[in-house]
Enzyme design. Structure first.
Site, PDB file in Angstrom:
ATOM      1  N   SER A 106     -54.228  34.834  66.922  1.00  0.00           N
ATOM      2  CA  SER A 106     -54.267  33.799  65.889  1.00  0.00           C
ATOM      3  C   SER A 106     -53.986  32.422  66.510  1.00  0.00           C
ATOM      4  O   SER A 106     -54.769  31.958  67.329  1.00  0.00           O
ATOM      5  CB  SER A 106     -53.286  34.177  64.780  1.00  0.00           C
ATOM      6  N   ASP A 156     -60.887  39.285  57.210  1.00  0.00           N
ATOM      7  CA  ASP A 156     -59.799  38.337  57.503  1.00  0.00           C
ATOM      8  C   ASP A 156     -59.871  37.160  56.525  1.00  0.00           C
ATOM      9  O   ASP A 156     -60.840  36.399  56.543  1.00  0.00           O
ATOM     10  CB  ASP A 156     -59.961  37.842  58.952  1.00  0.00           C
ATOM     11  N   HIS A 187     -56.235  40.073  58.806  1.00  0.00           N
ATOM     12  CA  HIS A 187     -55.769  39.195  59.891  1.00  0.00           C
ATOM     13  C   HIS A 187     -54.890  39.961  60.892  1.00  0.00           C
ATOM     14  O   HIS A 187     -54.761  39.556  62.037  1.00  0.00           O
ATOM     15  CB  HIS A 187     -55.006  38.001  59.290  1.00  0.00           C
TER      16      HIS A 187
HETATM   17  C1  MLT Z   1     -52.526  30.617  62.022  1.00  0.00           C
HETATM   18  O1  MLT Z   1     -51.996  30.956  60.986  1.00  0.00           O
HETATM   19  O2  MLT Z   1     -51.935  30.646  63.078  1.00  0.00           O
HETATM   20  C2  MLT Z   1     -53.936  30.151  61.909  1.00  0.00           C
HETATM   21  O3  MLT Z   1     -54.716  31.138  61.459  1.00  0.00           O
HETATM   22  C3  MLT Z   1     -54.483  29.714  63.193  1.00  0.00           C
HETATM   23  C4  MLT Z   1     -53.919  28.415  63.627  1.00  0.00           C
HETATM   24  O4  MLT Z   1     -53.370  27.694  62.809  1.00  0.00           O
HETATM   25  O5  MLT Z   1     -54.038  28.118  64.817  1.00  0.00           O
END
Ligand code: MLT
Length: 212
Positions: A106, A156, A187
């Site tokens: 992520s 996701d 996710h």
């Molecule tokens: C997260 O929650 O980390 C997002 O999906 C990705 C990001 O903000 O880089």
């Protein structure tokens, strides 16, 4: 002297030349991905920094303005800072500099992707779980010696399918060897895709079929 610029980090020595650079997601820390790293490659050294940005108390690697909307100036600055840390940590821990494989989840996958695009000398390969396009550089780097594996989730709610697809195209345009896989997943990671990625990360010293 510790690596400079320093990050709070975990380092686990390995018995092969490969190092996995583990990059956690929002709200994670330097310990989160150690078990994943060991599962992906039992022999590699592991280095796992903690992101320096705090969003409501949750560590991240760079600032965002909203969900999926990144502060590009901060992203560039943080990407260079992390790349400098890795270069310095490679000397400090006597790592083989051209055997560093990023494993990001992520937010961690997004800064790994940014590092491939802005500081391509740092990484030999990358396994990117739930990644988006972090930025589009003015000039594409030459990634012809880099292998990238992108693991997306087909349900996701945070990363729409178009994002990993755009990212795969961006890396292919830079001549990287790219594999993209959609897991039957949201996710969060599934055991099945971690097993698939294991085949990617583990070349030479593992007993699995290896591709990088
Ligand atoms: C997260 O929650 O980390 C997002 O999906 C990705 C990001 O903000 O880089």
């Amino acid at each position: 002297m510790r690596p400079q610029p320093d990050f709070i980090h975990e380092f686990v020595p390995g018995i092969s030349e490969r190092t996995l650079l583990l990059l956690h997601g929002t709200g994670g820390n330097e310990r989160d991905l150690i078990p994943l790293g060991r599962e992906l490659d039992p022999n590699a050294a592991l280095i796992s920094p903690r992101g320096k940005i705090l969003e409501n108390g949750m560590p991240r690697f760079f600032r965002r303005l909203a969900e999926g909307v990144f502060d590009l100036e901060d992203l560039k600055k943080r990407t260079n800072e992390l790349a400098d840390f890795i270069a310095s940590a490679a000397k400090h821990y006597k790592l083989t500099a051209d055997q560093i494989v990023a494993v990001g989840y992520s937010n961690g996958a997004n800064i790994a992707a940014a590092m491939l695009l802005l500081r391509p000398e740092i990484l030999h390969a990358a396994i990117l779980f739930r990644a988006m396009v972090p930025l589009v550089p003015d000039n594409l780097p030459d990634l012809s010696s880099v292998r990238v594996w992108i693991g997306a989730g087909d349900q996701d709610p945070i990363v729409p399918a178009s994002e990993p697809q755009r990212l795969a195209k961006l890396f292919r345009d830079a001549d990287a060897d790219v594999t993209i896989r959609f897991a039957n997943a949201s996710h969060g990671l599934t055991d099945a895709e971690v097993k698939t990625a294991r085949h990617v990360s583990c070349r030479g010293s593992c007993q699995l079929p290896l591709q990088i």
